[in-house]
Scaffold this motif. Structure first.
Motif, PDB file in Angstrom:
ATOM      1  N   ARG A 104      15.318 -75.368-116.221  1.00 49.77           N
ATOM      2  CA  ARG A 104      14.114 -74.648-116.644  1.00 49.77           C
ATOM      3  C   ARG A 104      13.672 -73.764-115.480  1.00 49.77           C
ATOM      4  O   ARG A 104      13.127 -74.250-114.501  1.00 49.77           O
ATOM      5  CB  ARG A 104      13.009 -75.632-117.030  1.00 49.77           C
ATOM      6  N   LEU A 105      13.940 -72.485-115.617  1.00 49.46           N
ATOM      7  CA  LEU A 105      13.657 -71.564-114.522  1.00 49.46           C
ATOM      8  C   LEU A 105      12.159 -71.383-114.318  1.00 49.46           C
ATOM      9  O   LEU A 105      11.419 -71.132-115.265  1.00 49.46           O
ATOM     10  CB  LEU A 105      14.307 -70.210-114.790  1.00 49.46           C
ATOM     11  N   LYS A 106      11.725 -71.523-113.083  1.00 49.17           N
ATOM     12  CA  LYS A 106      10.330 -71.310-112.711  1.00 49.17           C
ATOM     13  C   LYS A 106      10.296 -70.398-111.490  1.00 49.17           C
ATOM     14  O   LYS A 106      11.045 -70.599-110.538  1.00 49.17           O
ATOM     15  CB  LYS A 106       9.641 -72.642-112.381  1.00 49.17           C
ATOM     16  N   ILE A 107       9.419 -69.419-111.536  1.00 51.55           N
ATOM     17  CA  ILE A 107       9.284 -68.508-110.406  1.00 51.55           C
ATOM     18  C   ILE A 107       8.290 -69.108-109.417  1.00 51.55           C
ATOM     19  O   ILE A 107       7.135 -69.370-109.788  1.00 51.55           O
ATOM     20  CB  ILE A 107       8.799 -67.120-110.860  1.00 51.55           C
ATOM     21  N   PRO A 108       8.682 -69.344-108.171  1.00 53.03           N
ATOM     22  CA  PRO A 108       7.753 -69.919-107.185  1.00 53.03           C
ATOM     23  C   PRO A 108       6.535 -69.032-106.967  1.00 53.03           C
ATOM     24  O   PRO A 108       6.610 -67.800-107.059  1.00 53.03           O
ATOM     25  CB  PRO A 108       8.612 -70.016-105.917  1.00 53.03           C
ATOM     26  N   THR A 109       5.425 -69.671-106.651  1.00 56.69           N
ATOM     27  CA  THR A 109       4.160 -68.940-106.462  1.00 56.69           C
ATOM     28  C   THR A 109       4.258 -67.893-105.373  1.00 56.69           C
ATOM     29  O   THR A 109       3.726 -66.782-105.512  1.00 56.69           O
ATOM     30  CB  THR A 109       3.030 -69.940-106.125  1.00 56.69           C
ATOM     31  N   ILE A 110       4.958 -68.205-104.274  1.00 61.09           N
ATOM     32  CA  ILE A 110       5.047 -67.265-103.162  1.00 61.09           C
ATOM     33  C   ILE A 110       5.713 -65.970-103.585  1.00 61.09           C
ATOM     34  O   ILE A 110       5.318 -64.870-103.155  1.00 61.09           O
ATOM     35  CB  ILE A 110       5.799 -67.901-101.956  1.00 61.09           C
ATOM     36  N   ILE A 148       5.664 -64.643-106.613  1.00 53.00           N
ATOM     37  CA  ILE A 148       4.720 -63.915-107.460  1.00 53.00           C
ATOM     38  C   ILE A 148       3.662 -63.231-106.598  1.00 53.00           C
ATOM     39  O   ILE A 148       3.325 -62.058-106.812  1.00 53.00           O
ATOM     40  CB  ILE A 148       4.065 -64.869-108.471  1.00 53.00           C
ATOM     41  N   VAL A 149       3.144 -63.954-105.609  1.00 53.80           N
ATOM     42  CA  VAL A 149       2.104 -63.400-104.739  1.00 53.80           C
ATOM     43  C   VAL A 149       2.642 -62.201-103.960  1.00 53.80           C
ATOM     44  O   VAL A 149       1.991 -61.141-103.878  1.00 53.80           O
ATOM     45  CB  VAL A 149       1.565 -64.474-103.773  1.00 53.80           C
ATOM     46  N   LEU A 150       3.834 -62.343-103.391  1.00 55.78           N
ATOM     47  CA  LEU A 150       4.424 -61.236-102.636  1.00 55.78           C
ATOM     48  C   LEU A 150       4.674 -60.019-103.527  1.00 55.78           C
ATOM     49  O   LEU A 150       4.480 -58.867-103.103  1.00 55.78           O
ATOM     50  CB  LEU A 150       5.731 -61.679-101.974  1.00 55.78           C
ATOM     51  N   PHE A 151       5.085 -60.262-104.757  1.00 51.35           N
ATOM     52  CA  PHE A 151       5.302 -59.150-105.686  1.00 51.35           C
ATOM     53  C   PHE A 151       3.989 -58.411-105.952  1.00 51.35           C
ATOM     54  O   PHE A 151       3.944 -57.169-105.921  1.00 51.35           O
ATOM     55  CB  PHE A 151       5.900 -59.650-106.992  1.00 51.35           C
ATOM     56  N   LEU A 152       2.915 -59.163-106.211  1.00 49.71           N
ATOM     57  CA  LEU A 152       1.630 -58.544-106.516  1.00 49.71           C
ATOM     58  C   LEU A 152       1.075 -57.791-105.307  1.00 49.71           C
ATOM     59  O   LEU A 152       0.524 -56.691-105.447  1.00 49.71           O
ATOM     60  CB  LEU A 152       0.636 -59.602-106.986  1.00 49.71           C
ATOM     61  N   VAL A 153       1.233 -58.371-104.109  1.00 50.91           N
ATOM     62  CA  VAL A 153       0.762 -57.690-102.902  1.00 50.91           C
ATOM     63  C   VAL A 153       1.574 -56.415-102.666  1.00 50.91           C
ATOM     64  O   VAL A 153       1.020 -55.361-102.316  1.00 50.91           O
ATOM     65  CB  VAL A 153       0.850 -58.622-101.678  1.00 50.91           C
ATOM     66  N   THR A 154       2.881 -56.491-102.877  1.00 51.56           N
ATOM     67  CA  THR A 154       3.729 -55.314-102.712  1.00 51.56           C
ATOM     68  C   THR A 154       3.379 -54.244-103.738  1.00 51.56           C
ATOM     69  O   THR A 154       3.367 -53.045-103.424  1.00 51.56           O
ATOM     70  CB  THR A 154       5.215 -55.695-102.835  1.00 51.56           C
ATOM     71  N   LEU A 155       3.091 -54.676-104.951  1.00 53.51           N
ATOM     72  CA  LEU A 155       2.651 -53.729-105.981  1.00 53.51           C
ATOM     73  C   LEU A 155       1.412 -52.968-105.517  1.00 53.51           C
ATOM     74  O   LEU A 155       1.302 -51.754-105.686  1.00 53.51           O
ATOM     75  CB  LEU A 155       2.364 -54.493-107.274  1.00 53.51           C
ATOM     76  N   LEU A 156       0.490 -53.691-104.887  1.00 57.93           N
ATOM     77  CA  LEU A 156      -0.742 -53.074-104.390  1.00 57.93           C
ATOM     78  C   LEU A 156      -0.453 -52.117-103.230  1.00 57.93           C
ATOM     79  O   LEU A 156      -0.979 -50.992-103.197  1.00 57.93           O
ATOM     80  CB  LEU A 156      -1.720 -54.161-103.950  1.00 57.93           C
ATOM     81  N   THR A 157       0.367 -52.555-102.265  1.00 59.51           N
ATOM     82  CA  THR A 157       0.628 -51.700-101.101  1.00 59.51           C
ATOM     83  C   THR A 157       1.431 -50.457-101.485  1.00 59.51           C
ATOM     84  O   THR A 157       1.197 -49.371-100.942  1.00 59.51           O
ATOM     85  CB  THR A 157       1.359 -52.472 -99.996  1.00 59.51           C
ATOM     86  N   VAL A 158       2.382 -50.594-102.408  1.00 57.37           N
ATOM     87  CA  VAL A 158       3.148 -49.429-102.852  1.00 57.37           C
ATOM     88  C   VAL A 158       2.241 -48.435-103.576  1.00 57.37           C
ATOM     89  O   VAL A 158       2.433 -47.221-103.489  1.00 57.37           O
ATOM     90  CB  VAL A 158       4.318 -49.868-103.760  1.00 57.37           C
TER      91      VAL A 158
END
Length: 393
Positions: free
Chosen positions: A79-85, A87-97
C-alpha cells in the motif's frame, strides 16, 4: 488471490531481501507471509536497510529474532504511502518556484528604478557595497512590485511548466524503478533562493540495481520523460515569444540571445520565432524560459559522471568506458567554466561524489535491445540539448 499472483508477490518480496539475507523457508499464516532469514552481513545494519526498503515499498511487516533465528512476518499487499516530508518539500518548492523568480526579477526592476531616480547613469559602475545599499533601500519597493506582479498572474505559467518538468522527470525514474522491482524513495523536491526557485528534485535508491538493463532503463526513463515535457512547454512558449530591439528591452523581462545555445534551442527559436536581425533579441515568455531551463537540467543530468543519470546510462552501455567518458566530461566542464563559471560548480560535485560508477549485482547480463535503445536516445537528447554557455540572459 490466484496461485500465480501469490507466487509473483513472493518473488517480489524475496528479491527485496536476498541481497541482504539468505531467504529460507516461506509459508503462509492467515493473510501474511512468514519468511525465515539468515544473515549475510551485520544483522543490525541489514535489518535497518531492509526495513527502510520495505516501508518505502508500502509493506506492513514485523521482524522478530527467535533465539538467533530471524523471521519476518509481512502482508504481501503493498500500500503505497507518500511520506509527509516529501509532501512538505513539494509544497514548499511549489511556493518558492512561484514566488522567488518573480521576487528576483522585481528586485532588479526596483534596483534600477532607484538608480534612475537617484540620477545614477545606466553605465555608471558602483562598488559592491553601494549596490548592496541600493538593494536594501529598494526592498520595500521590491515587495510592492512583487505582490502586484503576482496579482496580475506573474509566475503561474513558469510554475506550472517548471514543476511539471521536474515531476515527470522524477516519476519517470520512480515508475521505471518499481517496474524493475528496485525500491526508491518518493521524489524529494528541493526549494532554493535562486532564479528558478529550486535546485530540482532527487530520489534515493534503497535497493541495488540487479543488472545493467535495469540501470539504463531507470537512468534514462526520467530524463526522456522530463525532456518531452520541457519540449512541449518550450515550443508553446516560443510560439508566444517575440523579437524585440535591444534598446527597448525592459528590466524584469526574459531577454534571450542564441550565443552559446544548444542545437535544439537554436533550431526551435529560429524556426518558431524567426532569425533575429542585428541588434534584436528574443523576448521569452515564462513557458519558453521554463522549457529552456528544462533542457539545461536534462542535459546536466545526462552528463556521464558517477551517480548522475548519464553515469547510469553509460555504465549500463559500456561498463568500464563510463570512467573514461566521465573524466572527459570533467575536463570539458573545467574548460567551459572559463566561459560560464556554473560548470565549475558541477565539476566540484563530480569530484566530491565521484566520477566512477559502481557495478551492478550482475554486470555480465547484457542490457537488451529496449534498454540499449533508451540509452542511445538519452545520449541523443544530451547532444542536442546541451548548452555550452548557459545563462546568457
Amino acid at each position: 488471490m490466484s496461485q500465480t499472483e501469490q507466487n509473483n508477490k513472493i518473488n517480489t518480496i524475496s528479491r527485496l531481501l536476498e541481497d541482504l539475507f539468505e531467504v529460507g523457508a516461506i509459508y503462509e499464516q492467515a493473510d501474511h507471509l512468514v519468511i525465515n532469514l539468515s544473515n549475510r552481513f551485520d544483522k543490525e545494519t541489514s535489518i535497518k536497510l531492509v526495513s527502510d526498503r520495505l516501508e518505502l515499498a508500502g509493506y506492513t511487516f514485523k521482524i522478530s529474532d527467535n533465539n538467533g533465528e530471524l523471521y519476518i512476518r509481512i502482508d504481501p499487499k503493498a500500500r503505497l504511502k507518500i511520506p509527509t516530508i516529501n509532501i512538505v518539500l513539494f509544497l514548499v518548492t511549489l511556493l518558492t518556484v512561484y514566488v522567488v523568480p518573480v521576487l528576483y526579477l522585481q528586485s532588479e526592476v526596483a534596483y534600477y528604478s532607484y538608480r534612475w531616480n537617484a540620477g545614477i547613469l545606466p553605465g555608471e559602475d558602483l562598488s559592491a557595497w553601494e549596490s548592496l545599499k541600493i538593494t536594501i533601500v529598494s526592498f520595500p519597493d521590491t515587495m510592492v512590485r512583487t505582490l502586484d506582479a503576482l496579482a496580475h498572474g506573474a509566475g503561474i505559467q513558469f510554475t506550472l511548466a517548471m514543476i511539471s518538468i521536474l515531476f515527470v522527470h522524477e516519476m519517470g525514474h520512480f515508475v521505471a524503478s518499481r517496474r524493475r522491482k528496485i525500491i526508491t524513495s518518493w521524489p524529494y523536491f528541493i526549494p532554493a533562493p535562486n532564479i528558478i526557485g529550486t535546485f530540482g528534485a532527487i530520489i534515493k535508491a534503497k535497493s541495488p540495481f540487479w543488472n545493467r538493463r535495469d540501470l539504463i532503463e531507470v537512468g534514462a526513463a526520467g530524463p526522456i520523460a522530463g525532456w518531452l515535457v520541457a519540449i512541449a512547454w518550450l515550443w508553446y512558449g516560443l510560439s508566444r515569444s517575440v523579437l524585440l530591439p535591444q534598446d527597448v528591452a525592459r528590466v524584469g523581462d526574459y531577454p534571450f540571445y542564441l550565443y552559446g545555445e544548444s542545437l535544439l534551442m537554436r533550431l526551435s527559436a529560429i524556426t518558431i520565432v524567426g532569425q533575429p536581425p542585428a541588434n534584436f533579441e528574443y523576448l521569452l515568455t515564462e513557458a519558453a524560459f521554463a522549457g529552456w531551463v528544462g533542457l539545461l537540467v536534462t542535459a546536466i543530468n545526462l552528463l556521464p559522471i558517477g551517480q548522475l543519470d548519464g553515469g547510469h546510462i553509460i555504465y549500463g552501455l559500456g561498463r568500464r568506458w563510463q570512467y573514461y567518458f566521465g573524466m572527459a566530461a570533467m575536463g570539458a566542464l573545467l574548460v567551459m567554466g572559463y566561459y560560464s563559471p556554473i560548470w565549475w560548480v558541477f565539476a566540484a560535485f563530480g569530484l566530491i561524489f565521484g566520477v566512477k560508477h559502481p557495478p551492478t549485482l550482475n554486470d555480465y547480463k547484457k542490457p537488451g535491445g529496449v534498454a540499449t535503445g533508451m540509452g542511445i536516445l538519452a545520449l541523443i537528447v544530451l547532444v542536442i540539448s546541451f548548452t555550452p554557455i548557459p545563462f546568457g540572459l
